[in-house]
Write a protein that holds these residues in place. Structure first.
Motif, PDB file in Angstrom:
ATOM      1  N   THR A   1      28.428   1.931   9.754  1.00 19.48           N
ATOM      2  CA  THR A   1      28.766   3.303  10.154  1.00 19.48           C
ATOM      3  C   THR A   1      28.157   4.375   9.256  1.00 19.48           C
ATOM      4  O   THR A   1      28.265   5.553   9.551  1.00 19.48           O
ATOM      5  CB  THR A   1      30.302   3.488  10.172  1.00 19.48           C
ATOM      6  N   THR A   2      27.544   3.977   8.137  1.00 16.34           N
ATOM      7  CA  THR A   2      26.958   4.964   7.225  1.00 16.34           C
ATOM      8  C   THR A   2      25.522   4.571   6.889  1.00 16.34           C
ATOM      9  O   THR A   2      25.162   3.387   6.899  1.00 16.34           O
ATOM     10  CB  THR A   2      27.762   5.061   5.910  1.00 16.34           C
ATOM     11  N   SER A   3      24.709   5.588   6.580  1.00 16.35           N
ATOM     12  CA  SER A   3      23.314   5.314   6.267  1.00 16.35           C
ATOM     13  C   SER A   3      22.766   6.380   5.329  1.00 16.35           C
ATOM     14  O   SER A   3      23.357   7.456   5.162  1.00 16.35           O
ATOM     15  CB  SER A   3      22.472   5.254   7.551  1.00 16.35           C
ATOM     16  N   VAL A   4      21.638   6.071   4.717  1.00 15.24           N
ATOM     17  CA  VAL A   4      20.905   7.009   3.872  1.00 15.24           C
ATOM     18  C   VAL A   4      19.435   6.930   4.266  1.00 15.24           C
ATOM     19  O   VAL A   4      19.004   5.985   4.939  1.00 15.24           O
ATOM     20  CB  VAL A   4      21.061   6.693   2.367  1.00 15.24           C
ATOM     21  N   THR A   5      18.688   7.918   3.847  1.00 13.26           N
ATOM     22  CA  THR A   5      17.240   7.892   4.051  1.00 13.26           C
ATOM     23  C   THR A   5      16.573   7.444   2.763  1.00 13.26           C
ATOM     24  O   THR A   5      16.788   8.033   1.706  1.00 13.26           O
ATOM     25  CB  THR A   5      16.716   9.281   4.454  1.00 13.26           C
ATOM     26  N   ALA A   6      15.794   6.372   2.841  1.00 11.58           N
ATOM     27  CA  ALA A   6      15.200   5.768   1.654  1.00 11.58           C
ATOM     28  C   ALA A   6      13.694   5.613   1.833  1.00 11.58           C
ATOM     29  O   ALA A   6      13.181   5.578   2.959  1.00 11.58           O
ATOM     30  CB  ALA A   6      15.826   4.398   1.382  1.00 11.58           C
ATOM     31  N   ASP A   7      12.996   5.522   0.710  1.00 12.62           N
ATOM     32  CA  ASP A   7      11.566   5.213   0.735  1.00 12.62           C
ATOM     33  C   ASP A   7      11.395   3.726   1.003  1.00 12.62           C
ATOM     34  O   ASP A   7      11.777   2.890   0.186  1.00 12.62           O
ATOM     35  CB  ASP A   7      10.912   5.573  -0.604  1.00 12.62           C
ATOM     36  N   MET A   8      10.817   3.394   2.156  1.00 15.37           N
ATOM     37  CA  MET A   8      10.639   1.998   2.541  1.00 15.37           C
ATOM     38  C   MET A   8       9.168   1.620   2.435  1.00 15.37           C
ATOM     39  O   MET A   8       8.294   2.267   2.995  1.00 15.37           O
ATOM     40  CB  MET A   8      11.126   1.774   3.974  1.00 15.37           C
TER      41      MET A   8
ATOM     42  N   ASP B   1       0.851  -1.187   0.000  1.00 15.36           N
ATOM     43  CA  ASP B   1       0.000   0.000   0.000  1.00 15.36           C
ATOM     44  C   ASP B   1       0.890   1.242   0.000  1.00 15.36           C
ATOM     45  O   ASP B   1       1.676   1.440   0.938  1.00 15.36           O
ATOM     46  CB  ASP B   1      -0.891  -0.004   1.242  1.00 15.36           C
ATOM     47  N   PRO B   2       0.797   2.095  -1.042  1.00 14.70           N
ATOM     48  CA  PRO B   2       1.621   3.316  -1.079  1.00 14.70           C
ATOM     49  C   PRO B   2       1.445   4.196   0.145  1.00 14.70           C
ATOM     50  O   PRO B   2       2.370   4.930   0.530  1.00 14.70           O
ATOM     51  CB  PRO B   2       1.140   4.015  -2.353  1.00 14.70           C
ATOM     52  N   ALA B   3       0.277   4.123   0.778  1.00 14.20           N
ATOM     53  CA  ALA B   3       0.037   4.948   1.970  1.00 14.20           C
ATOM     54  C   ALA B   3       0.924   4.521   3.128  1.00 14.20           C
ATOM     55  O   ALA B   3       1.141   5.305   4.068  1.00 14.20           O
ATOM     56  CB  ALA B   3      -1.436   4.863   2.368  1.00 14.20           C
ATOM     57  N   ASP B   4       1.444   3.281   3.078  1.00 11.10           N
ATOM     58  CA  ASP B   4       2.297   2.783   4.160  1.00 11.10           C
ATOM     59  C   ASP B   4       3.785   3.012   3.904  1.00 11.10           C
ATOM     60  O   ASP B   4       4.618   2.664   4.743  1.00 11.10           O
ATOM     61  CB  ASP B   4       2.049   1.287   4.367  1.00 11.10           C
ATOM     62  N   THR B   5       4.125   3.561   2.735  1.00  4.42           N
ATOM     63  CA  THR B   5       5.538   3.839   2.415  1.00  4.42           C
ATOM     64  C   THR B   5       6.007   5.047   3.204  1.00  4.42           C
ATOM     65  O   THR B   5       5.361   6.100   3.211  1.00  4.42           O
ATOM     66  CB  THR B   5       5.711   4.089   0.913  1.00  4.42           C
ATOM     67  N   THR B   6       7.145   4.891   3.879  1.00  7.94           N
ATOM     68  CA  THR B   6       7.675   5.955   4.729  1.00  7.94           C
ATOM     69  C   THR B   6       9.156   6.175   4.449  1.00  7.94           C
ATOM     70  O   THR B   6       9.827   5.325   3.875  1.00  7.94           O
ATOM     71  CB  THR B   6       7.499   5.606   6.218  1.00  7.94           C
ATOM     72  N   GLN B   7       9.652   7.304   4.882  1.00  6.31           N
ATOM     73  CA  GLN B   7      11.080   7.596   4.801  1.00  6.31           C
ATOM     74  C   GLN B   7      11.759   6.999   6.028  1.00  6.31           C
ATOM     75  O   GLN B   7      11.458   7.364   7.162  1.00  6.31           O
ATOM     76  CB  GLN B   7      11.303   9.110   4.757  1.00  6.31           C
ATOM     77  N   ASP B   8      12.657   6.038   5.768  1.00  7.60           N
ATOM     78  CA  ASP B   8      13.326   5.344   6.869  1.00  7.60           C
ATOM     79  C   ASP B   8      14.822   5.248   6.604  1.00  7.60           C
ATOM     80  O   ASP B   8      15.292   5.486   5.485  1.00  7.60           O
ATOM     81  CB  ASP B   8      12.759   3.939   7.044  1.00  7.60           C
ATOM     82  N   THR B   9      15.535   4.854   7.621  1.00  6.97           N
ATOM     83  CA  THR B   9      16.983   4.701   7.519  1.00  6.97           C
ATOM     84  C   THR B   9      17.341   3.379   6.857  1.00  6.97           C
ATOM     85  O   THR B   9      16.827   2.319   7.229  1.00  6.97           O
ATOM     86  CB  THR B   9      17.637   4.765   8.906  1.00  6.97           C
ATOM     87  N   PHE B  10      18.225   3.447   5.868  1.00 14.13           N
ATOM     88  CA  PHE B  10      18.814   2.257   5.251  1.00 14.13           C
ATOM     89  C   PHE B  10      20.303   2.313   5.542  1.00 14.13           C
ATOM     90  O   PHE B  10      20.992   3.251   5.130  1.00 14.13           O
ATOM     91  CB  PHE B  10      18.547   2.243   3.744  1.00 14.13           C
ATOM     92  N   ASN B  11      20.804   1.323   6.251  1.00  9.90           N
ATOM     93  CA  ASN B  11      22.204   1.311   6.674  1.00  9.90           C
ATOM     94  C   ASN B  11      23.081   0.738   5.570  1.00  9.90           C
ATOM     95  O   ASN B  11      23.097  -0.481   5.348  1.00  9.90           O
ATOM     96  CB  ASN B  11      22.356   0.492   7.953  1.00  9.90           C
ATOM     97  N   THR B  12      23.801   1.578   4.857  1.00 10.80           N
ATOM     98  CA  THR B  12      24.679   1.106   3.787  1.00 10.80           C
ATOM     99  C   THR B  12      25.893   0.370   4.355  1.00 10.80           C
ATOM    100  O   THR B  12      26.550  -0.398   3.645  1.00 10.80           O
ATOM    101  CB  THR B  12      25.140   2.274   2.910  1.00 10.80           C
ATOM    102  N   SER B  13      26.190   0.607   5.623  1.00  9.33           N
ATOM    103  CA  SER B  13      27.218  -0.138   6.367  1.00  9.33           C
ATOM    104  C   SER B  13      26.904   0.060   7.847  1.00  9.33           C
ATOM    105  O   SER B  13      25.910   0.691   8.204  1.00  9.33           O
ATOM    106  CB  SER B  13      28.626   0.379   6.033  1.00  9.33           C
TER     107      SER B  13
END
Length: 427
Positions: free
Chosen positions: A239-246, A225-237
């Protein structure tokens, strides 16, 4: 004079959807907490053993390729089925040591005649056993006009690969020929693969180009459901992370069960497409820095073992990032390293099965380009990482919040159509 064969594999991957919530995301649950149900794959297509042998060869080659391509870094996506098909067409014209090296590299086990016949049968099953999935596989030959090709070679490719010979003028109009081929590829991949052949890849010495294009698009069996998609943390390692559409999918409300496996080091989730003909399998290492160890263990035997060990489980939720990216490769050095260097050697290559030996032919380039998109509705490629679960009183969750590997495969035959990894879903 030494003339060139340009071998091109074009592919398009599919859109992927999945989603889940992130309750208690920091809790990791051991495998014995999963509620499991017996689940075994059947063979609805009644696949012949020879077809399974072709599929197994393709899948062994897929893992060999991944082992070489993983060093490129970043996101990765390719179609082993596309590359294997294009090389199989080329193999039909190879002779002597050139043929032997190609056969071993591609993991072929059937006699040549049975190989080509059963490759054609497998492709027919893939494109017809698709329900509401869009799957198109197309092959074509592009030869110098007026050139003397061996008729048996042309007949074999026309009969078993539905690859007609299209005459173009490489000698006098190489750029026009390049644009013609690129247009064909773009048309066959629904506009997703553009400019497969870069400027300068075709010239007056080119005599033959072999192309394969594959396009796959399918909705998830259970959409996010697109309504449940949120901006969350994705840990690329770690020690590093990005904010992604989850994307998120709550499985508790409807008591849905999914195919799942975990051995503590890797967790595997199946996300089926409509009608269960094709599925995406996500291979998630246990921690954010676990991708190298997972990739080192990524053999076809292990993939088969993990999938065979899957069972129906109750999960609380699934969370998967949306992503879209393109991968592009020149595979000359990769294929040489895998065991077929002679095909690229202008002094040693023997493709006299293509032209009767009237002049020396060798492969100048093997070019592959792939595009993938994953969203709430369906797939064109995807992968997963991370197992995070709720409390001990509820089923675990599957949270893909760090780098992961994924495949898209035809379930009845086991054929891996696409394979890749996601290190950063925002790239």
């Amino acid at each position: 004079m030494k003339m060139r064969i340009a071998l091109l594999a074009a592919l398009l991957a599919v859109v992927f959807y999945c989603g889940c919530s992130r309750k208690d995301k920091d809790k990791i649950y051991p495998p014995d907490l999963f509620i499991t149900y017996d689940c075994k794959y059947d063979n609805p297509a009644n696949i012949d053993p020879e077809l399974i042998e072709v599929a197994d060869a393709n899948n062994e080659f897929a893992c060999d390729l991944y082992g070489q391509l993983k060093a490129t870094g970043g996101n990765l996506f390719f179609s082993p089925a596309s590359i294997s098909t294009a090389l199989s067409m080329t193999y039909a014209g190879a002779v002597g040591d050139t043929a032997t090296e190609m056969r071993n590299t591609l993991r072929f086990t059937l006699p040549d005649e049975e190989l080509h016949i059963n490759t054609a049968k497998l492709v027919e099953i893939l494109v017809t056993d698709r329900s509401k999935t869009q799957l198109a596989i197309a092959n074509a030959l592009w030869g110098q006009q007026g050139y003397s090709f061996v008729q048996a070679f042309l007949d074999l490719l026309a009969e078993h690969y539905e690859a007609p010979l299209n005459e173009v003028d490489f000698i006098s109009a190489a750029e026009a020929a390049r644009q013609t081929i690129n247009t064909w590829v773009e048309d066959q991949t629904n506009g997703k693969i553009v400019d497969l052949l870069p400027p300068g890849s075709i010239d007056a010495l080119t005599r033959l180009v072999l192309t394969n294009a594959i396009y796959f698009k399918s909705d998830w069996k259970e959409k996010f459901d697109p309504a449940d998609t949120t901006q969350d943390t994705f840990n690329t390692s770690s020690t590093t992370s990005v904010t992604a559409d989850m994307m998120h999918m709550d499985l508790l409300e409807d008591q849905k069960k999914v195919n799942f496996f975990s051995d503590g080091a890797v967790s595997v989730l199946e996300l089926p497409y409509v009608k269960d003909v094709f599925s995406m399998f996500i291979f998630l290492p246990s921690d954010a820095d676990g991708l190298p160890a997972l990739e080192s263990s990524l053999t076809y035997a292990n993939i088969t073992s993990w999938i065979d060990s899957m069972s129906k489980c109750k999960l609380a939720e699934i969370a998967l990032p949306k992503f879209e990216f393109t991968s592009e490769f020149n595979l000359n050095s990769v294929l040489s390293a895998l065991g077929m260097p002679t095909a690229f050697d202008e002094g040693l290559a023997d493709f006299s099965g293509i032209n009767g030996g009237i002049e020396q032919l060798y492969i100048s380039d093997v070019v592959h380009k792939a595009w993938v998109k994953v969203n709430e509705e369906g797939t064109e490629a995807a992968a997963a990482t991370g197992v995070i679960i709720g409390t001990t009183s509820m089923p675990p969750s599957f949270i893909v919040d760090h780098p992961f590997v994924f495949i898209i495969r035809h379930n009845a035959s086991g054929t891996i159509l696409f394979m890749g990894r996601v290190e950063d879903p925002t790239q």
